[in-house]
Design a protein around this motif. Structure first.
Motif: not given
Length: 381
Positions: A149, A153, A163, A166-167, A170, A321, A325
């Motif tokens: 994960i 991400v 962001e 993507a978060l 996740g 996640a 980032l």
């Protein structure tokens, strides 16, 4: 914790965050690294797992994530009073420095250069972020699934995916998609569907009340990186209100980036340009105030998420996640920071200080900036 205990801890909370607020260069990822080093590794105010849980949850609410983490840590140490003490201690140095720079800018029409100082700071910040990725990654990506994960991400963000999407992906992979609306709250719905042009009413005069209202709205719905902030400010202050020019907006963002603390203090700069010292005060209060409220409501809920097997799985996925980032930010910073021999020297020295000598990250950043400035003055760089 009793009220007396909370009050007794306030001076220590205030001093700790005021000091960090004076040297917190490098943006949210660097701030989180500093916070982890200072309050988890060194002071032990909260566990690494609790830090990760709060960091992951903070990514799901509006506002400046790293600043909201200072509020969370203050809350953990001193309750509601500690929340305000920690948050204000972290924000005030940056706001004060930004307001002074804004007053100079208004008088002379240009910004002082900070390039010599930043030449040492940037590589050191990169090393500090990498150190945080390693420490947090051991806990957040403790098994193969969570590691996948985090890696996914990071790769998604590097490929250009935002962001927040993507978060959330996740988190969904973590298995708690059905509980997502409860974790995000109504503010997420507003932020997703509220267009930037709705932030301002065209032609409104730049009164202090209108200024406070605008920045309060931004603080209530701001998700994502500094680029999202720029979009809100450009759409409202430049296009709709016409209170500042495009160049003034860009200069404000530049100040937010090369001063310590949160980039949202660009609001302080713009508030001063629009309304002087009073404008700087109401703009700063407006954009940061929602974060205090969000954290106050969120902090107790995070413990409840951890007690449920399903919600804990989601929280673990979001934590992984979030570390992904930060890793993506570190890679992006490496591309723009490590571009010269002096930069590599600064980074190598910072790495030795952090990983071998185990010096505090705050000292490393402050020292690197000072050495960078002295080197420039001596003509060595």
């Amino acid at each position: 914790m009793t009220v007396r205990d909370s009050i007794g801890r306030l001076p220590g909370i205030w001093a700790a965050f005021l000091r960090l607020g004076c040297i917190a260069f490098g943006g949210p990822a660097a701030h989180l690294a500093l916070l982890e080093d200072e309050f988890v590794s060194r002071r032990g105010w909260l566990s690494r797992q609790r830090f990760l849980d709060l960091m992951g949850a903070t990514n799901l609410i509006p506002g400046p994530n790293s600043t909201e983490m200072t509020m969370h840590i203050g809350y953990e140490r001193g309750g509601a009073l500690g929340l305000f003490s920690g948050g204000l201690g972290f924000v005030l140095p940056a706001a004060a420095i930004t307001a002074v720079l804004a007053s100079i800018y208004v008088k002379i029409g240009t910004l002082p250069s900070a390039e010599a100082f930043l030449q040492g700071v940037r590589p050191a910040v990169l090393v500090v972020i990498l150190g945080a990725v390693l420490k947090l990654g051991r806990k957040a990506a403790a098994n193969a699934g969570l590691a996948v994960i985090a890696t996914g991400v990071a790769l998604a963000v590097l490929a250009g995916i935002g962001e927040i999407p993507a978060l959330l992906v996740g988190g969904i992979i973590g298995g708690l998609a059905l509980l997502l609306p409860r974790a995000l709250g109504a503010g997420m719905v507003v932020s997703l569907f509220m267009p930037g042009s709705a932030m301002a009413a065209e032609g409104q005069d730049a009164s202090l009340g209108a200024l406070a209202q605008f920045f309060f709205k931004v603080g209530c719905v701001l998700y994502g990186s500094g680029y999202v902030l720029i979009a809100f400010l450009e759409g409202g202050l430049v296009q709709d209100y016409g209170w500042v020019t495009q160049q003034q907006l860009l200069d404000a963002i530049a100040v937010g980036q090369f001063t310590p603390g949160p980039v949202l203090t660009a609001a302080t700069f713009l508030g001063y340009v629009i309304g002087g010292w009073s404008g700087a005060l109401v703009a700063t209060a407006g954009i940061f105030l929602p974060g205090f409220g969000f954290v106050w409501m969120l902090n107790p809920l995070v413990r409840r998420l951890r007690t449920s097997r399903v919600s804990a799985a989601f929280l673990d996925a979001v934590n992984a996640a979030a570390v992904g980032l930060i890793a993506a930010v570190a890679i992006d910073l490496a591309r723009v920071s490590l571009v010269s021999v002096p930069a590599w020297i600064f980074a190598s020295c910072a790495a030795a200080a952090l990983f071998l000598a185990r010096l505090p990250a705050a000292w490393i950043i402050a020292g690197a900036g000072t050495v960078g400035l002295l080197s420039a003055l001596a003509g060595l760089t």
